[in-house]
Scaffold this active site. Structure first.
Site, PDB file in Angstrom:
ATOM      1  N   THR A 121       0.855  -1.184   0.000  1.00 21.29           N
ATOM      2  CA  THR A 121       0.000   0.000   0.000  1.00 21.29           C
ATOM      3  C   THR A 121       0.891   1.234   0.000  1.00 21.29           C
ATOM      4  O   THR A 121       1.633   1.464   0.958  1.00 21.29           O
ATOM      5  CB  THR A 121      -0.921  -0.002   1.227  1.00 21.29           C
ATOM      6  OG1 THR A 121      -1.754  -1.160   1.174  1.00 21.29           O
ATOM      7  CG2 THR A 121      -1.803   1.242   1.247  1.00 21.29           C
ATOM      8  N   LYS A 215      -6.772   2.326  -3.467  1.00 20.59           N
ATOM      9  CA  LYS A 215      -6.516   1.566  -2.236  1.00 20.59           C
ATOM     10  C   LYS A 215      -6.713   2.435  -1.008  1.00 20.59           C
ATOM     11  O   LYS A 215      -7.407   2.065  -0.043  1.00 20.59           O
ATOM     12  CB  LYS A 215      -5.095   0.996  -2.274  1.00 20.59           C
ATOM     13  CG  LYS A 215      -4.589   0.435  -0.949  1.00 20.59           C
ATOM     14  CD  LYS A 215      -5.423  -0.732  -0.466  1.00 20.59           C
ATOM     15  CE  LYS A 215      -4.840  -1.286   0.829  1.00 20.59           C
ATOM     16  NZ  LYS A 215      -5.609  -2.427   1.331  1.00 20.59           N
ATOM     17  N   CYS A 271      -3.489  -1.522   8.625  1.00 15.88           N
ATOM     18  CA  CYS A 271      -3.977  -0.828   7.434  1.00 15.88           C
ATOM     19  C   CYS A 271      -4.662   0.497   7.727  1.00 15.88           C
ATOM     20  O   CYS A 271      -4.170   1.558   7.340  1.00 15.88           O
ATOM     21  CB  CYS A 271      -4.928  -1.738   6.659  1.00 15.88           C
ATOM     22  SG  CYS A 271      -4.143  -3.204   5.980  1.00 15.88           S
TER      23      CYS A 271
END
Length: 454
Positions: A121, A215, A271
């Site tokens: 990411t 994302k 995340c």
């Protein structure tokens, strides 16, 4: 196809194992020799349901190998996935040093055309940095820059369901450029993901920067829904409403849906916290404040203290001589991930007020112990007030209350008679709203949920 995965962490292992499961020849490389030793001996350094069995099956079949040999890994794969860590920097931005280092290693060793895939990411513009790093290394060796094309292929994996998410994806996002090299890379990626599109097309093709932003946008939206519901839950507590009824009322609207509308102790993990912060930082670098995301972060940090506030309201600020049983340490069930886990804040705050904490988690206790040692660094007396037990019921022995932080299935229907018998006082602080307040009242349990009204 021959595929190389650079980085054998969470994303790299899941990606490598699942691509090997589809018949590809996968080479996973990592600079951490201890991690590679574990993998080559049949172990797995992370907990993820179904992953260990898949890795072992494909390793034995010869489709999946693990090594620290960077040169060999570059030679092996026509497609090179960069799946290294992008930890938050001090200013909240994503630290890209490992991504750029991986790119430079590819540039130093490649001699044939390669497709370079950013799987980590990463912020918008990272593919350009990867391309520059590789090009510089190629030029040092007198090789043309068009030997490689950089692709953005972000992961959309939920910890605890990552294998299922990869094998049966909602969508596959692939960002490529419209150059000849980019078009060749697009065809390579189409071929690689063909097995996942057999029944219907799941792949969305776009430019690289749009894929990178997709994302972050996805995780930011999910984090926003969580913080929104937590704010409403806190208001429900004040006005005497039931947040579960509210959730059902708004979730039934097809424009809203039920996903990620559960209130609790805030989000954590590898995340959401990192990606929301990084997206906000990217906006600031371009002269724009993302005010909603700044609020999402602020609400989430405060939410980690909500159970402590409820405990303090019930027992007072001085908790000396009190003992609390805590069920659930990982930031979510089916993982041992302790990064940004609310349990870490809750434990520290209870200890700060003088309480003892006895904790249980089905899989995360080794990781939790390591995390708490870092949290209590320089405070051995505080750490001594925390212990862990191999059985959830033994944690309750003579405890003043039970605090639930993670919604493991094993906690959904406990033997409440035994719970009441073991607790000094029949009090539950439920940070995940696992139980119905009316049912707890009937049992004679004093129940404190998040936004739940008796």
């Amino acid at each position: 196809m021959k595929v190389t995965i650079i980085g054998s962490g969470y994303v790299g292992l899941v990606t490598g194992a699942c691509l090997a499961e589809q018949g590809n020849n996968v080479f996973c490389v990592d600079v951490d020799s201890k991690k590679i030793e574990i993998l080559n001996s049949g172990g797995v350094p992370i907990y993820e349901p179904g992953l260990k069995e898949m890795i072992e099956r494909n390793r034995v079949a010869g489709r999946l190998q693990f090594s620290t040999d960077i040169a060999a890994s570059v030679v092996h794969g026509d497609i090179q996935f960069i799946a290294v860590g992008t930890p938050p920097d001090e200013d909240g931005s994503a630290d890209l040093q490992y991504v750029v280092a991986a790119a430079r290693n590819i540039g130093r060793h490649m001699t044939t055309p390669k497709v370079i895939v950013d799987k980590s990411t990463v912020p918008v513009g990272t593919a350009d940095k990867v391309q520059v790093a590789i090009t510089e290394e190629l030029e040092k060796r007198g090789l043309p820059s068009d030997l490689c094309a950089v692709v953005s292929n972000p992961e959309f994996l939920k910890e605890g369901a990552a294998v299922e998410d990869f094998m049966r994806p909602d969508r596959i996002v692939i960002g490529t450029e419209s150059t000849p090299a980019g078009l060749r890379a697009k065809e390579k990626m189409r071929k690689l993901y063909a097995p996942f599109n057999r029944h219907h097309e799941r792949t969305y093709y776009m430019d690289v920067k749009s894929a990178e932003l997709t994302k972050y946008a996805a995780n930011a939206m999910l984090a926003t829904r969580i913080s929104f519901m937590n704010e409403l839950a806190n208001l429900a507590d004040l006005v005497g409403a039931d947040i579960e009824s509210v959730r059902q009322g708004i979730g039934s609207d097809s424009r809203i849906g039920y996903g990620f509308l559960y209130s609790g102790t805030g989000y954590g993990g590898s995340c959401f916290p990192k990606d929301v912060s990084a997206l906000s930082k990217t906006a600031k670098e371009h002269g724009r404040d993302l005010k909603i995301l700044d609020a999402v972060e602020a609400v989430n940090e405060l939410q980690k203290y909500i159970l402590v506030e409820k405990i303090e309201k019930r027992f007072g600020k001085d908790l000396k001589g009190m003992k609390f049983a805590l069920w659930g340490l990982a930031f979510k069930p089916n993982t041992d991930d302790m990064r940004e886990a609310p349990s870490r804040v809750i434990i520290q705050e209870l200890v700060k007020r003088g309480a003892q904490v006895v904790a249980y988690d089905p899989v995360a206790m080794p990781e939790a112990l390591h995390a708490l040692e870092l949290d209590f660094k320089g405070n051995p007396t505080g750490l001594a007030q925390v212990s862990m037990t191999a059985d959830p019921m033994s944690a309750l022995n003579d405890a003043d209350a039970l605090v639930i932080v993670t919604e493991w299935k094993a906690f959904h229907t406990p033997d409440f008679d035994q719970v009441m018998q073991k607790l000094k006082r029949a009090i539950i602080f439920d940070g995940r709203n696992l139980y119905e307040p009316a049912s707890m009242q009937e049992l004679g349990i004093e129940y404190h949920g998040i936004g739940r009204h008796n």
